[in-house]
Enzyme design. Structure first.
Site, PDB file in Angstrom:
ATOM      1  N   TYR A 145       0.850  -1.187   0.000  1.00 40.90           N
ATOM      2  CA  TYR A 145       0.000   0.000   0.000  1.00 40.90           C
ATOM      3  C   TYR A 145       0.885   1.236   0.000  1.00 40.90           C
ATOM      4  O   TYR A 145       1.840   1.322   0.775  1.00 40.90           O
ATOM      5  CB  TYR A 145      -0.900   0.003   1.242  1.00 40.90           C
ATOM      6  N   ASP A 240       9.207   2.844   0.077  1.00 42.16           N
ATOM      7  CA  ASP A 240       8.134   3.522   0.805  1.00 42.16           C
ATOM      8  C   ASP A 240       8.235   3.097   2.265  1.00 42.16           C
ATOM      9  O   ASP A 240       7.817   2.013   2.646  1.00 42.16           O
ATOM     10  CB  ASP A 240       6.771   3.154   0.211  1.00 42.16           C
ATOM     11  N   LYS A 268       3.702   8.870   9.049  1.00 44.47           N
ATOM     12  CA  LYS A 268       3.370   8.284  10.363  1.00 44.47           C
ATOM     13  C   LYS A 268       4.267   8.806  11.506  1.00 44.47           C
ATOM     14  O   LYS A 268       4.087   9.943  11.929  1.00 44.47           O
ATOM     15  CB  LYS A 268       3.343   6.761  10.261  1.00 44.47           C
TER      16      LYS A 268
HETATM   17  C1  LIG Z   1       0.174   4.715   5.801  1.00 44.61           C
HETATM   18  C2  LIG Z   1       0.956   4.502   4.572  1.00 44.61           C
HETATM   19  C3  LIG Z   1       0.852   5.356   3.463  1.00 44.61           C
HETATM   20  C4  LIG Z   1      -0.148   6.489   3.396  1.00 44.61           C
HETATM   21  O1  LIG Z   1       0.100   7.458   4.373  1.00 44.61           O
HETATM   22  P1  LIG Z   1      -1.105   8.458   4.767  1.00 44.61           P
HETATM   23  O2  LIG Z   1      -0.475   9.390   5.752  1.00 44.61           O
HETATM   24  O3  LIG Z   1      -2.182   7.590   5.339  1.00 44.61           O
HETATM   25  O4  LIG Z   1      -1.528   9.143   3.536  1.00 44.61           O
HETATM   26  C5  LIG Z   1       1.682   5.133   2.386  1.00 44.61           C
HETATM   27  N1  LIG Z   1       2.567   4.131   2.387  1.00 44.61           N
HETATM   28  C6  LIG Z   1       2.700   3.285   3.423  1.00 44.61           C
HETATM   29  C7  LIG Z   1       3.712   2.203   3.368  1.00 44.61           C
HETATM   30  C8  LIG Z   1       1.887   3.431   4.552  1.00 44.61           C
HETATM   31  O5  LIG Z   1       2.004   2.583   5.552  1.00 44.61           O
END
Ligand SMILES: *Cc1c(COP(=O)(O)O)cnc(C)c1O
Length: 433
Positions: A145, A240, A268
């Site tokens: 994701y 990511d 985060k």
């Molecule tokens: C949470 C997350 C996102 C998205 O971040 P948001 O602050 O919710 O937009 C993207 N990539 C990874 C790996 C994530 O865990």
């Protein structure tokens, strides 16, 4: 059974205001039982809902709260900053301070840019990769994701899997067509793909520790292979690290595995509980970002001083020697005990973990590394979720989501968690028989 009377009433109201009653889909408790709990307050490892039930919280706001709720140093720094106003749309020295804190410890990025969410960070990094390489296609991996921007909502896991969708409505075919989806942990599929299309691919994006669709720990050899192939074909490797950054090590999975990506994204934890994201990378690549270069990206509230302050106060604590070792030790302390208990009882159950991330799987597999290896029957998880809530333990309301242990989850708190967790497991397996 805990009472959810007030939460239920609030949820009924919320449904009249918001689609599904929520402002982010997984919060709606659609994959588990009952109404979502409306949270009134959090402190340390605990949260309290509007019915005054107390829970040990293993969701930790889905990852940002590595220090637990209402951390004193974070709160004080926010209060201090707040006294001078909340936003100026002009540079502040707090942005320098947070950048310095990160970059001075991080050999994987020379420059960074702050955004207001992980989604924005990833979306911008992809645009940068395309602008820099002058190529359009990207590789992503099934089950990873990367936020909810259009070209990344393809086989993306998380809330999408929970709702049984492999993609999202509203994403033009033409966008999705630029995204090549490959299985995780499969070097042959990767090689076959680059042999055919390697010279058209701008970047390969991966969660080096995939943690949004179960916890699909990759073999290090696969990540190394990915690095080599990217270098060979001039494809930028984008880690990511929105969930793994500052979680498994200060500099995330790159540091944990010792692999250098070309671009990296954070979110985060970086905002200490306030909305912050960031993307960074080699100076030469970052030079393409506006106003230095032709790739445009901006944000009215980017680098917001209050959010920067929270990030500084949080990351200063994460940077202390031994912080990550201690996090991992306490996580293993709980996870190993629960796994041993489930093993003794002969339950098909395993908690997988890395650093202070864990994932609850009703499975007797020794490793799950790909999205298609996850058992899609979430009935046992649903039952466990409710048994845990009734015993004062709050976990994310989806079997595809991971849990987190914070600095505030002391051994004493984990010692109270253990028997309650075992009781909940017993209750689930008694019903499953
Ligand atoms: C949470 C997350 C996102 C998205 O971040 P948001 O602050 O919710 O937009 C993207 N990539 C990874 C790996 C994530 O865990």
């Amino acid at each position: 059974m805990i009472s959810r009377k007030n939460s239920e009433q609030l949820f009924e109201k919320a449904k009249t205001y918001f689609p599904g009653g929520v402002n982010s889909p997984v919060r709606a408790f659609k994959s588990v039982m009952g109404a979502p709990l409306f949270i009134k307050k959090g402190d340390g490892a605990y949260v309290w809902d509007e019915d005054d039930n107390q829970f040990i919280d293993f969701c930790c706001s889905w990852g940002p709260l590595i220090l637990g709720h209402n951390n004193e140093k974070v709160r004080k720094k926010i209060e201090e900053t707040l006294a001078n106003g909340t936003s100026f749309g002009a540079p502040t020295k707090l942005e320098n301070e947070l950048a310095e804190l990160i970059l001075s410890r991080n050999p994987y990025a020379d420059k960074i840019r702050f955004t207001s969410s992980g989604t924005e960070a990833v979306m911008s990094a992809i645009r940068l990769a395309r602008g820099y390489t002058k190529r359009d296609k990207i590789i992503k991996f099934e089950g990873c994701y990367h936020g909810h921007s259009d070209s990344l909502l393809v086989k993306a896991g998380s809330g999408l899997v929970t709702f049984g969708e492999s993609s999202s409505a509203g994403v033009p075919e033409a966008f999705a067509a630029e995204t090549i989806v490959l299985p995780l942990n499969d070097p042959e599929a990767l090689e076959a793909c680059v042999r055919e299309l390697g010279n058209e691919i701008a970047c390969a994006i991966i969660e080096p520790i995939p943690a949004n669709n179960g916890l699909l720990l990759q073999e290090k050899g696969f990540l190394t292979k990915l690095r080599e192939i990217c270098t060979q074909y001039g494809i930028l490797l984008l880690f990511d690290e929105v969930i793994s950054g500052f979680r498994v090590a200060f500099s995330g999975a790159a540091e944990y595995y010792g692999i250098t990506p070309d671009l990296v994204t954070y979110g985060k934890i970086i905002g200490g509980g306030l909305p912050v994201g960031a993307y960074g990378g080699k100076a030469e690549i970052m030079a393409c970002i506006s106003p230095d270069g032709p790739v445009y990206q901006a944000g009215t509230l980017s680098g917001n001083p209050v959010a920067m302050a929270a990030g500084i106060a949080a990351l200063e604590q994460c940077a202390q020697p031994g912080f990550y070792q201690d996090q991992e030790e306490r996580t293993n302390y709980l996870v190993d005990k629960i796994n041993a208990y489930a093993g003794e009882k002969g339950y098909a159950f395993e908690i997988f973990s890395i650093g202070s991330i864990f994932w609850i799987a009703f499975s007797d597999k020794v490793a799950i590394r790909r999205a298609d290896e996850i058992d899609s029957d979430m009935t046992p998880f649903k039952m466990l979720h409710s048994e845990l809530l009734n015993r004062g333990i709050y976990i994310g309301p989806s079997g595809y989501e991971v849990g987190f242990i914070s600095k505030a989850h002391t051994k004493e708190i984990l010692d109270t968690t253990f028997p309650a967790f075992c009781e909940a497991l017993d209750a689930v397996f008694a019903k499953l028989k």
